[in-house]
Each structure stands twice: as structure tokens, then as C-alpha cells.
Enzyme design. Structure first.
Site, mmCIF file in Angstrom:
data_model
loop_
_atom_site.group_PDB
_atom_site.id
_atom_site.type_symbol
_atom_site.label_atom_id
_atom_site.label_comp_id
_atom_site.label_asym_id
_atom_site.label_seq_id
_atom_site.Cartn_x
_atom_site.Cartn_y
_atom_site.Cartn_z
ATOM 1 N N LYS A 1 -3.288 7.836 11.535
ATOM 2 C CA LYS A 1 -4.165 6.935 10.781
ATOM 3 C C LYS A 1 -3.702 5.482 10.872
ATOM 4 O O LYS A 1 -4.514 4.575 11.052
ATOM 5 C CB LYS A 1 -4.180 7.405 9.322
ATOM 6 C CG LYS A 1 -4.822 6.467 8.336
ATOM 7 C CD LYS A 1 -5.098 7.173 7.017
ATOM 8 C CE LYS A 1 -3.935 7.115 6.050
ATOM 9 N NZ LYS A 1 -3.951 5.934 5.170
ATOM 10 N N SER A 2 -2.395 5.266 10.742
ATOM 11 C CA SER A 2 -1.871 3.890 10.781
ATOM 12 C C SER A 2 -2.169 3.230 12.124
ATOM 13 O O SER A 2 -2.595 2.080 12.195
ATOM 14 C CB SER A 2 -0.351 3.910 10.626
ATOM 15 O OG SER A 2 0.036 3.793 9.305
ATOM 16 N N ARG B 1 -4.757 -2.461 -6.904
ATOM 17 C CA ARG B 1 -3.514 -2.622 -6.133
ATOM 18 C C ARG B 1 -3.212 -4.099 -5.845
ATOM 19 O O ARG B 1 -4.116 -4.919 -5.739
ATOM 20 C CB ARG B 1 -3.604 -1.788 -4.834
ATOM 21 C CG ARG B 1 -3.694 -0.298 -5.167
ATOM 22 C CD ARG B 1 -3.816 0.558 -3.944
ATOM 23 N NE ARG B 1 -2.615 0.523 -3.123
ATOM 24 C CZ ARG B 1 -2.504 1.130 -1.950
ATOM 25 N NH1 ARG B 1 -3.539 1.795 -1.456
ATOM 26 N NH2 ARG B 1 -1.390 1.057 -1.274
ATOM 27 N N SER C 1 7.144 -3.808 3.523
ATOM 28 C CA SER C 1 5.744 -3.399 3.684
ATOM 29 C C SER C 1 5.251 -3.685 5.091
ATOM 30 O O SER C 1 5.154 -4.840 5.515
ATOM 31 C CB SER C 1 4.855 -4.130 2.672
ATOM 32 O OG SER C 1 3.499 -3.928 3.009
ATOM 33 N N GLN D 1 2.270 -3.126 5.948
ATOM 34 C CA GLN D 1 0.929 -3.699 5.821
ATOM 35 C C GLN D 1 1.013 -5.223 5.749
ATOM 36 O O GLN D 1 0.230 -5.925 6.387
ATOM 37 C CB GLN D 1 0.236 -3.143 4.579
ATOM 38 C CG GLN D 1 -0.084 -1.655 4.695
ATOM 39 C CD GLN D 1 -0.809 -1.116 3.480
ATOM 40 O OE1 GLN D 1 -0.926 -1.789 2.458
ATOM 41 N NE2 GLN D 1 -1.280 0.108 3.582
ATOM 42 N N ASP E 1 5.415 7.507 2.635
ATOM 43 C CA ASP E 1 4.218 8.327 2.373
ATOM 44 C C ASP E 1 4.555 9.805 2.217
ATOM 45 O O ASP E 1 3.694 10.608 1.843
ATOM 46 C CB ASP E 1 3.194 8.145 3.508
ATOM 47 C CG ASP E 1 2.562 6.755 3.475
ATOM 48 O OD1 ASP E 1 2.666 6.078 2.426
ATOM 49 O OD2 ASP E 1 1.986 6.343 4.493
ATOM 50 N N LYS F 1 0.832 2.699 -4.980
ATOM 51 C CA LYS F 1 0.045 3.333 -3.907
ATOM 52 C C LYS F 1 -1.326 3.741 -4.448
ATOM 53 O O LYS F 1 -1.759 3.239 -5.468
ATOM 54 C CB LYS F 1 0.832 4.521 -3.341
ATOM 55 C CG LYS F 1 2.130 4.104 -2.638
ATOM 56 C CD LYS F 1 1.838 3.317 -1.381
ATOM 57 C CE LYS F 1 3.116 2.887 -0.687
ATOM 58 N NZ LYS F 1 2.849 1.997 0.449
ATOM 59 N N ARG G 1 2.407 7.134 -7.802
ATOM 60 C CA ARG G 1 2.872 8.427 -7.276
ATOM 61 C C ARG G 1 4.134 8.940 -7.979
ATOM 62 O O ARG G 1 4.442 10.125 -7.877
ATOM 63 C CB ARG G 1 3.081 8.351 -5.753
ATOM 64 C CG ARG G 1 1.760 8.299 -5.016
ATOM 65 C CD ARG G 1 1.902 8.331 -3.506
ATOM 66 N NE ARG G 1 0.577 8.377 -2.902
ATOM 67 C CZ ARG G 1 0.295 8.001 -1.667
ATOM 68 N NH1 ARG G 1 1.255 7.549 -0.874
ATOM 69 N NH2 ARG G 1 -0.939 8.093 -1.198
ATOM 70 N N ARG H 1 -2.515 12.158 -0.904
ATOM 71 C CA ARG H 1 -1.191 12.758 -0.634
ATOM 72 C C ARG H 1 -0.723 13.651 -1.791
ATOM 73 O O ARG H 1 0.035 14.587 -1.577
ATOM 74 C CB ARG H 1 -0.170 11.684 -0.302
ATOM 75 C CG ARG H 1 -0.601 10.865 0.932
ATOM 76 C CD ARG H 1 0.516 10.348 1.769
ATOM 77 N NE ARG H 1 -0.004 9.395 2.742
ATOM 78 C CZ ARG H 1 -0.529 9.718 3.929
ATOM 79 N NH1 ARG H 1 -0.602 10.973 4.324
ATOM 80 N NH2 ARG H 1 -0.995 8.783 4.744
HETATM 81 C C1 S3P Z 1 0.878 1.630 6.100
HETATM 82 C C2 S3P Z 1 2.019 1.186 5.518
HETATM 83 C C3 S3P Z 1 2.564 1.726 4.275
HETATM 84 C C4 S3P Z 1 1.988 3.092 3.968
HETATM 85 C C5 S3P Z 1 0.509 3.153 4.150
HETATM 86 C C6 S3P Z 1 0.108 2.762 5.546
HETATM 87 C C7 S3P Z 1 0.399 0.973 7.325
HETATM 88 O O1 S3P Z 1 2.253 0.850 3.215
HETATM 89 O O2 S3P Z 1 2.330 3.481 2.645
HETATM 90 O O3 S3P Z 1 0.042 4.463 3.884
HETATM 91 O O4 S3P Z 1 -0.466 1.521 8.015
HETATM 92 O O5 S3P Z 1 0.899 -0.125 7.615
HETATM 93 P P1 S3P Z 1 3.202 -0.405 2.911
HETATM 94 O O6 S3P Z 1 3.553 -0.995 4.199
HETATM 95 O O7 S3P Z 1 2.412 -1.370 2.093
HETATM 96 O O8 S3P Z 1 4.370 0.186 2.176
#
Ligand code: S3P
Length: 440
Positions: free
Chosen positions: A23-24, A123, A168, A170, A324, A351, A355, A399
Site C-alpha cells: 500500500k505504501s 489527525r 514519520s 509521511q 504498523d 493513527k 491504537r 489494523r
Molecule cells: C506510511 C508511514 C507511516 C505508517 C503509515 C504509512 C507511509 O506513518 O504508519 O501506515 O506510507 O509513509 P508515519 O510515517 O506518519 O508514521
């Protein structure tokens, strides 16, 4: 929403299986494909709701995307192919869509409003607002409290050097996506390495990216650097199986007596597989074989054999590589002998649900003693005794649903999980696959 009743496994999990594409990586390939020149083809697309949110957002920005039978084709028309959206961009439940989307839009000459479901709108987005503003974009939270909806007025960007205040991927990726559009270089520094899929994918799209770590980075931290004003070209790519989807099956096989399961063609990028290291230290029979690199990502077969586990301390430094997987790690810990203490994981409270609180409540509902810490959990293992059946609240968090479904396989009676359809956020095939493997 519909609940799911999951019964104890009728027999061991044996044989081999595959899981859907990561998915990422899919989010990143879709976003980069949308601003590349030419077609990007993504094979082994799992079709989870989060990835569909990214597709929906890109279509609303004028990008043509076709999807059928696990293949997605993105007709990229370069950066200028993105057009001002007619309505708010709905990111659904997906934090990655919103945060990386904000980075992509930060340099586009129009205004976009990004929103999502109730969970996503609770969030924190300040973590992307701040660096994107520092690069010259006008980004803000509509309510002014750092929460969505976000309004992004894109503009001319300049590269920055930014040290991540939270671990992070993201945030790192949002800054790198903005950096591709900026004047000059953009450098993101992280103290603890987070998943590096963006850095691994960018070169295939033709972007100049380099990583300085270890001896190269004078401060001992990890630097990811992109050159600005990048022109990207479309790619053909096959996604590795999603390790985070495989994790539920691997733990199920460790816990259900007599199991011996091979999950094939799964991504084993070390920034994602911290769970394997922790479970091995707990005594798990886990092996990675047939390892190779495909599309810049390590891929292999992971074999899990039923094992007696013992609890341990999971230190903060290990958390990023299993962020995750903590819900399913808690299920393994619940069946282990002794105590498992997870700390340095305060991010878990931010999240899709909190969680820490939700997992603690779910396990307690199944008779497991759990202590909540501000930044983690202490799980008192049953030493292999079956969990109690009961009803658990998933809070619509995919999850949590999947972790508790695995818990049910080793419970003494069925576990009823509410909002179980949420599993499709990341893995629409989860329940059918689990039923086929565990005889349920
Ligand atoms: C992700 C990064 C993680 C993860 C999320 C997907 C990504 O979050 O928990 O499910 O695809 O970059 P964070 O980077 O904010 O911790």
C-alpha cells in the site's frame, strides 16, 4: 457497520500464499506517476480503500487513471497536468493520501482543499504544514488547529534543510515531493530511519536523489536529498507483497499450533520488517528465503512455523520499523510467556485510532491483562493459554480489526469484531484469505 464473528482456527495454517501489493509503495507510485511524463503501469495493485482514495484525489486533479485486475495505468502529463480541483479532495481514511498529497500540491499554482473521514479529520497535519510553509507554500488547517480540512495554495517553492521532529515517513515524503518542485536542493534529516520507499522509487522516475547516512553524514543521522525542478518519466513497476498485510498471517501461523506457512513475494525492506526481528527475539521460527531486489525493493519468501513465544522489552529505537505492526505484535505478546513492554510509541495514539487505548481495551475484552503507558503498552502474556472470546470495538481501524481476527484464531470461543469491513482499507482480501488458510 457490520461486525464479523471470527471462530477459533479449525486446524494449522499450512502451505503457501501471497498477499496484495504494498500500500505504501502504491501511494507513491500513483502520486509520482500522476506528475511524470508518460504512462506509469503499476502491477499487483491490491485495491485497498486507502489507495483508492489516492486514485480519487488524482482523478479530481484531472489525471486519467485506469484500473482493472490488479493493474493500474496512470496517464501522467507532467507537473502541469494537474488542474485545480472543482471540489474538495476526499482523502477518506488515508493519512498518506493527505500528507503526501499536500506535498505534491505545495508547488502547484492553484488552491486545493483536502478533507477526509472522521478519523482522518482528527489527525495532526501541523507536521506537514510547518515544513511546506517553510518552503514557500501557503498551507493551513481550516480550523486553525492543525487538523484537516487542509487548504493548500501552491506556489513557488525553495529547497530547505529540515530535521524531522517526529519519525514519520509521511512527513519525509511530503517534503521530498515538494522538494522535487522547488528551486535548489531539499534535505530531510532523520534521527531514526523511517520507511524509505520514496527514496527507492524516485530514481526509477528519473529524479536525482541521494541518501547520506553512517559515515557520509557527519552527524550520524540519515539525510535524504532531492534535487529540485525535476522532470519525471513514467515507469512500469510490480509492487512487492505488502509486509504489513503478511504480518497478520505470519503471526497467525506462529500462534496456531502445527502451522507452517510460506508467504511468497513479500516486501522485506528492512525499514518495514522490524516485526521479524522482535518476534525472532521472542523465540519465533521465522525465516526469509529467496531474497532478491525487484524494482529497487528487497523481496522474499517469509516462512513462519508455530512457536512458543516469550515476552520482552521492545525499545523505542525499534518502533519506527514496526509502527504498523504493533497491534499484531500485541496479539503475539498476549499469547507469549511473560511480559512484553513496548515504549517510545506515542505516535500510535495518532493513527487511524488511538491504537494504544483501542488495543488495550480489545485485549482486555479477551481476558488479557494490559497496562497502558503514555507512549506504549505492557502486555502480560497468557503463556499460551487461549484468549477469552468476546466482543471487541475496532473503532473502524483496519489494523485493529485484522489483529483481533488473528487473536480469535487462538481464543477459546468466537470473537465478534465490530466495523470489520474496515479491513478493506488496506487489505480487501484479508478475511477470505484468512478463512481459506485457517479453515474458517
Ligand atoms: C506510511 C508511514 C507511516 C505508517 C503509515 C504509512 C507511509 O506513518 O504508519 O501506515 O506510507 O509513509 P508515519 O510515517 O506518519 O508514521
Amino acid at each position: 457497520m457490520a461486525h464479523e464473528t471470527v471462530r477459533p482456527a479449525s486446524g494449522p495454517l499450512v502451505g503457501e500464499c501471497r498477499v496484495g501489493g504494498d500500500k505504501s509503495i502504491a501511494h507513491r507510485a500513483l502520486l509520482l506517476g500522476a506528475v511524470a511524463e508518460g504512462t506509469t503501469r503499476i502491477h499487483n495493485f491490491a485495491g485497498g480503500a486507502d489507495n483508492r482514495s489516492t486514485i480519487g484525489v488524482l482523478r479530481a486533479l484531472g489525471v486519467t487513471i485506469r484500473e482493472a485486475d490488479g493493474l493500474v495505468e496512470v496517464a501522467g502529463a507532467g507537473w502541469s497536468g494537474l488542474r485545480a480541483p472543482a471540489a474538495a479532495l476526499d482523502c477518506g481514511n488515508s493519512g498518506t493520501t493527505m500528507r503526501l498529497g499536500a506535498g505534491l500540491l505545495a508547488g502547484r499554482p492553484f488552491t486545493a482543499r483536502l478533507t477526509g473521514d472522521r478519523s482522518l479529520c482528527a489527525r495532526p497535519m501541523g507536521r506537514v504544514i510547518e515544513p511546506l510553509r517553510a518552503m514557500g507554500a501557503d498551507v493551513g488547517s481550516e480550523a486553525g488547529d492543525g487538523r484537516p480540512p487542509l487548504v493548500v495554495r501552491g506556489g513557488r517553492l525553495h529547497g530547505i534543510t529540515y530535521r524531522l521532529p517526529v519519525a514519520s515517513a509521511q512527513v519525509k515524503s511530503a517534503i521530498l515531493l515538494a522538494g522535487l518542485q522547488a528551486a535548489g536542493e531539499t534535505r530531510v534529516i532523520e534521527a531514526l530511519p523511517t520507511r524509505d520507499h520514496t527514496e527507492r522509487l524516485l530514481p526509477a522516475f528519473g529524479a536525482a536523489v541521494r541518501v547520506e547516512a553512517g559515515a557520509l553524514a557527519a552527524d550520524g543521522e540519515r539525510h535524504a536529498i532531492v534535487a529540485g525542478e525535476a522532470r519525471l518519466r513514467g515507469v512500469v513497476l510490480a509492487l512487492p507483497g505488502d509486509f504489513s498485510a503478511a504480518a497478520f498471517l505470519l503471526v497467525a501461523a506462529l500462534l496456531v499450533p502445527g502451522s507452517d506457512l510460506n508467504v511468497r513475494d513479500v516486501g522485506v525492506n528492512p525499514t518495514r520488517t522490524g516485526l521479524l526481528d522482535v518476534l525472532r527475539a521472542m523465540g519465533a521460527g521465522l525465516e526469509v528465503g529467496d531474497e532478491r531486489v525487484e524494482g529497487g525493493e528487497p523481496v522474499g519468501t517469509v516462512r513462519a512455523r508455530a512457536s512458543a513465544l516469550r515476552g520482552l522489552d521492545v525499545p523505542p529505537g525499534q518502533v519506527a520499523a514496526l509502527i504498523d505492526e504493533i497491534p499484531i505484535l500485541c496479539v503475539a505478546a498476549a499469547r507469549a510467556a511473560g511480559t512484553t513492554r513496548i515504549t517510545g510509541a506515542a505516535e500510535l495514539r495518532l493513527k487511524e485510532s488511538d491504537r494504544i487505548a483501542v488495543m488495550a481495551a480489545a485485549l482486555r475484552a479477551c481476558g488479557v491483562a494490559v497496562e497502558e503507558l503514555p507512549d506504549g503498552l505492557v502486555v502480560y502474556g497468557t503463556g499460551g493459554a487461549p484468549l477469552r472470546g468476546g466482543a471487541v470495538a475496532s473503532h473502524g481501524d483496519h489494523r485493529i480489526v485484522m489483529a483481533m481476527a488473528v487473536a480469535a484464531l487462538v481464543a477459546g470461543a468466537p470473537i465478534v469484531i465490530d466495523d470489520a469491513a474496515a479491513a478493506a482499507v488496506s487489505d480487501p482480501a484479508f478475511f477470505p484469505r484468512l478463512r481459506a488458510l485457517a479453515g474458517r
